[in-house]
Design a protein around this motif. Sequence first.
Motif, mmCIF file in Angstrom:
data_model
loop_
_atom_site.group_PDB
_atom_site.id
_atom_site.type_symbol
_atom_site.label_atom_id
_atom_site.label_comp_id
_atom_site.label_asym_id
_atom_site.label_seq_id
_atom_site.Cartn_x
_atom_site.Cartn_y
_atom_site.Cartn_z
ATOM 1 N N GLU A 159 48.267 7.703 6.383
ATOM 2 C CA GLU A 159 48.638 7.740 4.974
ATOM 3 C C GLU A 159 47.876 8.770 4.160
ATOM 4 O OE1 GLU A 159 48.346 3.686 3.646
ATOM 5 O OE2 GLU A 159 50.252 3.170 4.594
ATOM 6 N N ASN A 160 46.933 9.452 4.778
ATOM 7 C CA ASN A 160 46.226 10.494 4.047
ATOM 8 C C ASN A 160 46.096 11.739 4.928
ATOM 9 O OD1 ASN A 160 44.395 9.359 5.817
ATOM 10 N ND2 ASN A 160 42.650 9.754 4.490
ATOM 11 N N GLN A 161 45.586 12.796 4.343
ATOM 12 C CA GLN A 161 45.420 14.057 5.056
ATOM 13 C C GLN A 161 44.323 13.911 6.115
ATOM 14 O OE1 GLN A 161 47.501 16.319 4.357
ATOM 15 N NE2 GLN A 161 46.725 18.243 5.114
ATOM 16 N N CYS A 162 44.598 14.331 7.337
ATOM 17 C CA CYS A 162 43.592 14.296 8.400
ATOM 18 C C CYS A 162 43.968 15.310 9.467
ATOM 19 C CB CYS A 162 43.463 12.899 9.001
ATOM 20 S SG CYS A 162 44.898 12.386 9.963
ATOM 21 N N LYS A 163 43.032 15.535 10.370
ATOM 22 C CA LYS A 163 43.269 16.426 11.502
ATOM 23 C C LYS A 163 43.525 15.549 12.714
ATOM 24 C CE LYS A 163 39.995 19.703 9.611
ATOM 25 N NZ LYS A 163 38.723 20.403 9.846
ATOM 26 N N PHE A 164 44.641 15.815 13.410
ATOM 27 C CA PHE A 164 44.953 14.994 14.579
ATOM 28 C C PHE A 164 45.639 15.835 15.642
ATOM 29 C CE2 PHE A 164 48.826 14.934 12.194
ATOM 30 C CZ PHE A 164 49.821 14.944 13.147
ATOM 31 N N LEU A 165 45.447 15.432 16.879
ATOM 32 C CA LEU A 165 46.146 16.022 18.021
ATOM 33 C C LEU A 165 46.581 14.894 18.935
ATOM 34 C CD1 LEU A 165 43.882 19.057 19.030
ATOM 35 C CD2 LEU A 165 46.156 19.152 17.992
ATOM 36 N N ARG A 166 47.835 14.934 19.332
ATOM 37 C CA ARG A 166 48.342 13.978 20.322
ATOM 38 C C ARG A 166 47.900 14.431 21.705
ATOM 39 N NH1 ARG A 166 52.859 10.847 18.491
ATOM 40 N NH2 ARG A 166 53.232 10.475 20.695
ATOM 41 N N GLU A 167 47.846 13.508 22.639
ATOM 42 C CA GLU A 167 47.445 13.831 24.001
ATOM 43 C C GLU A 167 48.301 14.959 24.581
ATOM 44 O OE1 GLU A 167 46.329 11.605 28.170
ATOM 45 O OE2 GLU A 167 47.454 10.491 26.668
ATOM 46 N N SER A 168 49.586 14.951 24.287
ATOM 47 C CA SER A 168 50.479 15.981 24.824
ATOM 48 C C SER A 168 50.166 17.369 24.285
ATOM 49 C CB SER A 168 51.931 15.622 24.516
ATOM 50 O OG SER A 168 52.133 15.565 23.113
ATOM 51 N N GLU A 169 49.432 17.450 23.182
ATOM 52 C CA GLU A 169 49.072 18.732 22.586
ATOM 53 C C GLU A 169 47.704 19.232 23.044
ATOM 54 O OE1 GLU A 169 51.049 18.479 18.199
ATOM 55 O OE2 GLU A 169 49.287 17.231 18.546
ATOM 56 N N ILE A 170 46.927 18.367 23.675
ATOM 57 C CA ILE A 170 45.540 18.690 24.010
ATOM 58 C C ILE A 170 45.460 19.381 25.372
ATOM 59 C CG2 ILE A 170 43.266 17.707 24.506
ATOM 60 C CD1 ILE A 170 44.074 15.354 22.630
ATOM 61 N N ILE A 171 44.695 20.454 25.407
ATOM 62 C CA ILE A 171 44.338 21.113 26.662
ATOM 63 C C ILE A 171 42.829 20.941 26.799
ATOM 64 C CG2 ILE A 171 44.188 23.287 27.935
ATOM 65 C CD1 ILE A 171 46.604 24.244 26.309
ATOM 66 N N THR A 172 42.401 20.344 27.886
ATOM 67 C CA THR A 172 40.967 20.155 28.094
ATOM 68 C C THR A 172 40.376 21.429 28.682
ATOM 69 O OG1 THR A 172 41.210 19.319 30.343
ATOM 70 C CG2 THR A 172 41.307 17.690 28.547
ATOM 71 N N GLU A 173 39.060 21.556 28.581
ATOM 72 C CA GLU A 173 38.391 22.733 29.133
ATOM 73 C C GLU A 173 38.619 22.846 30.638
ATOM 74 O OE1 GLU A 173 34.422 23.700 27.771
ATOM 75 O OE2 GLU A 173 34.769 22.515 25.967
ATOM 76 N N THR A 174 38.690 21.718 31.333
ATOM 77 C CA THR A 174 38.912 21.773 32.783
ATOM 78 C C THR A 174 40.334 22.219 33.125
ATOM 79 O OG1 THR A 174 39.426 19.409 32.839
ATOM 80 C CG2 THR A 174 37.158 20.049 33.336
ATOM 81 N N GLU A 175 41.283 21.982 32.228
ATOM 82 C CA GLU A 175 42.661 22.418 32.439
ATOM 83 C C GLU A 175 42.872 23.884 32.062
ATOM 84 O OE1 GLU A 175 44.951 18.227 31.428
ATOM 85 O OE2 GLU A 175 44.555 19.648 29.811
ATOM 86 N N ALA A 176 41.935 24.454 31.334
ATOM 87 C CA ALA A 176 42.072 25.817 30.812
ATOM 88 C C ALA A 176 41.755 26.834 31.899
ATOM 89 C CB ALA A 176 41.172 26.003 29.598
ATOM 90 N N ASP A 177 42.718 27.050 32.796
ATOM 91 C CA ASP A 177 42.518 27.918 33.952
ATOM 92 C C ASP A 177 43.124 29.310 33.785
ATOM 93 O OD1 ASP A 177 45.120 27.051 34.009
ATOM 94 O OD2 ASP A 177 45.103 26.416 36.102
ATOM 95 N N THR A 178 43.600 29.626 32.581
ATOM 96 C CA THR A 178 44.107 30.965 32.291
ATOM 97 C C THR A 178 43.556 31.409 30.941
ATOM 98 O OG1 THR A 178 46.087 30.263 31.087
ATOM 99 C CG2 THR A 178 46.284 30.450 33.505
ATOM 100 N N ALA A 179 43.684 32.703 30.662
ATOM 101 C CA ALA A 179 43.171 33.243 29.396
ATOM 102 C C ALA A 179 43.865 32.603 28.189
ATOM 103 C CB ALA A 179 43.346 34.754 29.377
ATOM 104 N N ALA A 180 45.174 32.427 28.270
ATOM 105 C CA ALA A 180 45.907 31.840 27.142
ATOM 106 C C ALA A 180 45.511 30.382 26.920
ATOM 107 C CB ALA A 180 47.410 31.954 27.359
ATOM 108 N N LYS A 181 45.304 29.639 27.989
ATOM 109 C CA LYS A 181 44.885 28.243 27.851
ATOM 110 C C LYS A 181 43.480 28.158 27.260
ATOM 111 C CE LYS A 181 47.778 26.367 31.530
ATOM 112 N NZ LYS A 181 47.778 25.740 32.874
ATOM 113 N N ARG A 182 42.583 29.056 27.675
ATOM 114 C CA ARG A 182 41.230 29.060 27.097
ATOM 115 C C ARG A 182 41.290 29.383 25.611
ATOM 116 N NH1 ARG A 182 40.287 30.949 32.276
ATOM 117 N NH2 ARG A 182 40.510 33.148 31.702
#
Length: 138
Positions: free
Chosen positions: A32-55
């Motif tokens: 109901e108010n302004q906040c910062k959020f990311l859904r799991e489907s939007e999150i890339i973890t550092e361990t998943e970041a195996d390319t330059a674009a993902k990093r």
Amino acid sequence: MALRIELKPQERLIINGALIRNGDRRSVFVIENQCKFLRESEIITETEADTAAKRLCVTLQFIYLADNPPEAEDLFVRQATEIMKASPSMGPYILAIQDELSARQYHRAIKRGRELIAYERQLLDHLETGRGTGAPQG
């Protein structure tokens, strides 16, 4: 204006830096108010970041969630520069991300980062198949 978010069982969500995991059933949250959020489907973890674009997208996530992201913004510039040196055809995607960052539209910048990842995947697929020398259309 309130935002309705439906979570699947065990799905995660980050709200203002707090990682929340849903229980065993579907749940609906209304923010109901302004906040910062990311859904799991939007999150890339550092361990998943195996390319330059993902990093780069991990850096964008940090910029979005951080209260004072100047170090991450500097990292973004360095990463973006390296990407464009390696593959100038990614320039329009980097420019679109930079435009969103300049407008302080961080969530949109992350979405543009996803487009960069998709384009990078096309380039990598193209290289792996060894078809021709032209860049994929995108």
